[in-house]
Scaffold this motif. Structure first.
Motif, short mmCIF file in Angstrom:
data_model
loop_
_atom_site.label_atom_id
_atom_site.label_comp_id
_atom_site.label_asym_id
_atom_site.label_seq_id
_atom_site.Cartn_x
_atom_site.Cartn_y
_atom_site.Cartn_z
N UNK A 2 -4.23 -76.02 50.47
CA UNK A 2 -4.29 -74.79 51.26
C UNK A 2 -4.71 -75.08 52.69
N UNK A 3 -5.64 -76.02 52.89
CA UNK A 3 -6.11 -76.34 54.24
C UNK A 3 -4.99 -76.99 55.06
N UNK A 4 -4.23 -77.84 54.43
CA UNK A 4 -3.10 -78.49 55.10
C UNK A 4 -2.04 -77.46 55.49
N UNK A 5 -1.73 -76.57 54.57
CA UNK A 5 -0.71 -75.53 54.83
C UNK A 5 -1.16 -74.63 55.98
N UNK A 6 -2.46 -74.28 56.02
CA UNK A 6 -2.96 -73.44 57.10
C UNK A 6 -2.79 -74.13 58.45
N UNK A 7 -3.09 -75.44 58.50
CA UNK A 7 -2.92 -76.18 59.75
C UNK A 7 -1.47 -76.26 60.17
N UNK A 8 -0.58 -76.49 59.21
CA UNK A 8 0.85 -76.57 59.52
C UNK A 8 1.37 -75.23 60.01
N UNK A 9 0.89 -74.15 59.41
CA UNK A 9 1.33 -72.80 59.83
C UNK A 9 0.87 -72.48 61.24
N UNK A 10 -0.35 -72.89 61.60
CA UNK A 10 -0.84 -72.67 62.95
C UNK A 10 0.07 -73.35 63.97
N UNK A 11 0.53 -74.57 63.63
CA UNK A 11 1.39 -75.32 64.54
C UNK A 11 2.83 -74.83 64.51
N UNK A 12 3.14 -73.92 63.60
CA UNK A 12 4.50 -73.43 63.50
C UNK A 12 5.44 -74.41 62.83
N UNK A 13 4.89 -75.31 62.01
CA UNK A 13 5.70 -76.32 61.35
C UNK A 13 6.36 -75.73 60.10
N UNK A 14 7.67 -75.74 60.07
CA UNK A 14 8.38 -75.27 58.90
C UNK A 14 8.69 -76.42 57.95
N UNK A 15 9.45 -76.17 56.90
CA UNK A 15 9.84 -77.24 55.98
C UNK A 15 10.61 -78.33 56.72
N UNK A 16 10.19 -79.56 56.55
CA UNK A 16 10.82 -80.70 57.20
C UNK A 16 10.40 -81.97 56.48
N UNK A 17 11.12 -83.08 56.69
CA UNK A 17 10.69 -84.34 56.07
C UNK A 17 9.25 -84.72 56.47
N UNK A 282 3.94 -65.69 52.42
CA UNK A 282 2.48 -65.74 52.22
C UNK A 282 2.13 -65.41 50.78
N UNK A 283 2.75 -64.36 50.24
CA UNK A 283 2.46 -63.95 48.86
C UNK A 283 2.86 -65.03 47.86
N UNK A 284 3.99 -65.68 48.10
CA UNK A 284 4.45 -66.76 47.20
C UNK A 284 3.44 -67.89 47.20
N UNK A 285 2.99 -68.31 48.39
CA UNK A 285 2.01 -69.39 48.49
C UNK A 285 0.69 -68.99 47.85
N UNK A 286 0.28 -67.75 48.06
CA UNK A 286 -0.98 -67.27 47.50
C UNK A 286 -0.92 -67.24 45.98
N UNK A 287 0.20 -66.80 45.43
CA UNK A 287 0.37 -66.80 43.97
C UNK A 287 0.32 -68.22 43.42
N UNK A 288 0.97 -69.14 44.11
CA UNK A 288 0.96 -70.55 43.70
C UNK A 288 -0.47 -71.10 43.71
N UNK A 289 -1.20 -70.78 44.77
CA UNK A 289 -2.58 -71.26 44.92
C UNK A 289 -3.47 -70.71 43.81
N UNK A 290 -3.41 -69.40 43.55
CA UNK A 290 -4.27 -68.80 42.54
C UNK A 290 -3.86 -69.24 41.13
N UNK A 291 -2.58 -69.53 40.92
CA UNK A 291 -2.13 -70.02 39.61
C UNK A 291 -2.73 -71.38 39.31
N UNK A 292 -2.76 -72.25 40.34
CA UNK A 292 -3.39 -73.56 40.16
C UNK A 292 -4.86 -73.40 39.76
N UNK A 293 -5.56 -72.48 40.42
CA UNK A 293 -6.94 -72.21 40.07
C UNK A 293 -7.06 -71.69 38.64
#
Length: 311
Positions: A2-17, A282-293
């Motif tokens: 989650x911390x990594x995804x938050x940082x990537x989102x701040x930078x505007x980084x989308x899906x990429x290699x 956001x909702x998809x990522x949040x569901x994934x995160x809470x499911x792992x928990x």
């Protein structure tokens, strides 16, 4: 993650290699530092019923083998991060150093909150790693990283330390809880002192300010709904925390409040994804995160204990 995804989102980084390689490095990081923690704490974990059956604590996997596995995971993660550049590899290694410092010295430091902060900077490094995937945004990245640092300091120094307080105290382990509360006694119940409560509330308030500020600076024309949602989420988590510590009891109710606090913190951090990619993502990522928990060993073992009590 989650911390990594938050940082990537701040930078505007989308899906990429590059983003995918960073995520893979984070997975190696997560596995490596936790396996190392199991190896270092094996003797102590054997005295805690909740961990005694773990692979390393039970002796099914030796501490030496776990250490080698941890080294392999971290080495693999370093190589993957290096594929994203020297800066990414350096950030990754600094995060590893912080977590390893905590693993080896976290339970013997004269002033345990310092080690909680060091661990926080380790996890905060993942936010910086994510932000390096695209255009680095200094202020929101720094604020979100500090938000992660404070969050980890709170979770480890309050929730985790209180959960393990009696066992840690019995074995003379130095943690933030034993630092503030002293040695546990069988004749008195565990109860946070006013200074300990004030410390926790201060951390929670700092986390809320840092995360909300990072969200507000994460892009142009931030939707008002995102800011309101972030503020409400932080308000709910602080309210849950306040109820848990002001009416603390060593029972399942307090534990449930603690878990809710732990899970909702990153939910506010991840709202930068809402800004960059929309509410649905956001909702998809949040569901994934809470499911792992929901399927984590910690939660499953606690649920089994609650069922057994009910029976």
């Amino acid at each position: 993650m989650a911390f990594y995804v938050a940082g990537a989102a701040i930078a505007g980084a989308g899906p990429s290699p590059k983003s995918a390689r960073g995520a893979l490095a984070v997975l190696f990081f997560h596995a490596g530092v936790y396996i190392a923690n199991d190896a270092v704490d094996a003797l102590l974990d054997r005295t805690e019923a909740r961990r005694a059956r773990d692979l390393v604590a039970s002796g099914e996997v030796s501490s030496k083998s776990a250490g080698l596995m941890s080294g392999g995971m971290i080495s693999a993660g370093t190589l993957v991060a290096l594929a994203n550049g020297v800066l990414a590899a350096g950030t990754y290694l600094l995060a590893v150093i912080c977590l390893m410092a905590y693993n080896f010295f976290g339970k013997c430091c004269p002033f345990p909150p310092v080690m909680d902060v060091i661990q926080g900077f380790g996890w905060g490094g993942l936010t910086v790693l994510g932000a390096e995937n695209a255009r680095f945004e200094p202020w929101p990245t720094v604020l979100m990283t500090l938000g992660v640092v404070v969050y980890i300091t709170l979770i480890n120094g309050f929730h985790g330390a209180l959960r393990d307080y009696r066992n840690d105290s019995a074995h003379h382990v130095r943690t933030t809880a034993t630092f503030f509360l002293g040695e546990a006694s069988a004749k008195r119940r565990t109860e946070p002192t006013p200074i300990y409560i004030a410390y926790g509330l201060m951390l929670h308030a700092a986390q809320a300010v840092l995360v909300i500020s990072a969200v507000m600076l994460a892009g142009q024309a931030i939707p008002r709904a995102v800011i309101v949602a972030a503020a409400l989420t932080e308000l709910v988590t602080m309210s849950l925390f306040s109820v848990a510590v002001l009416r603390f009891a060593e029972n399942d109710r307090t534990w449930r409040l603690g878990i809710a606090d732990v899970v909702l913190g990153p939910a506010a951090m991840l709202m930068v994804v809402w800004i960059r990619s929309g509410l649905l993502i956001y909702c998809v990522i949040l569901i994934f995160y809470t499911t792992i928990w929901a399927f984590s060993k910690t939660l499953r073992s606690q649920v089994r204990r609650m069922i057994a009590r009910g029976a």
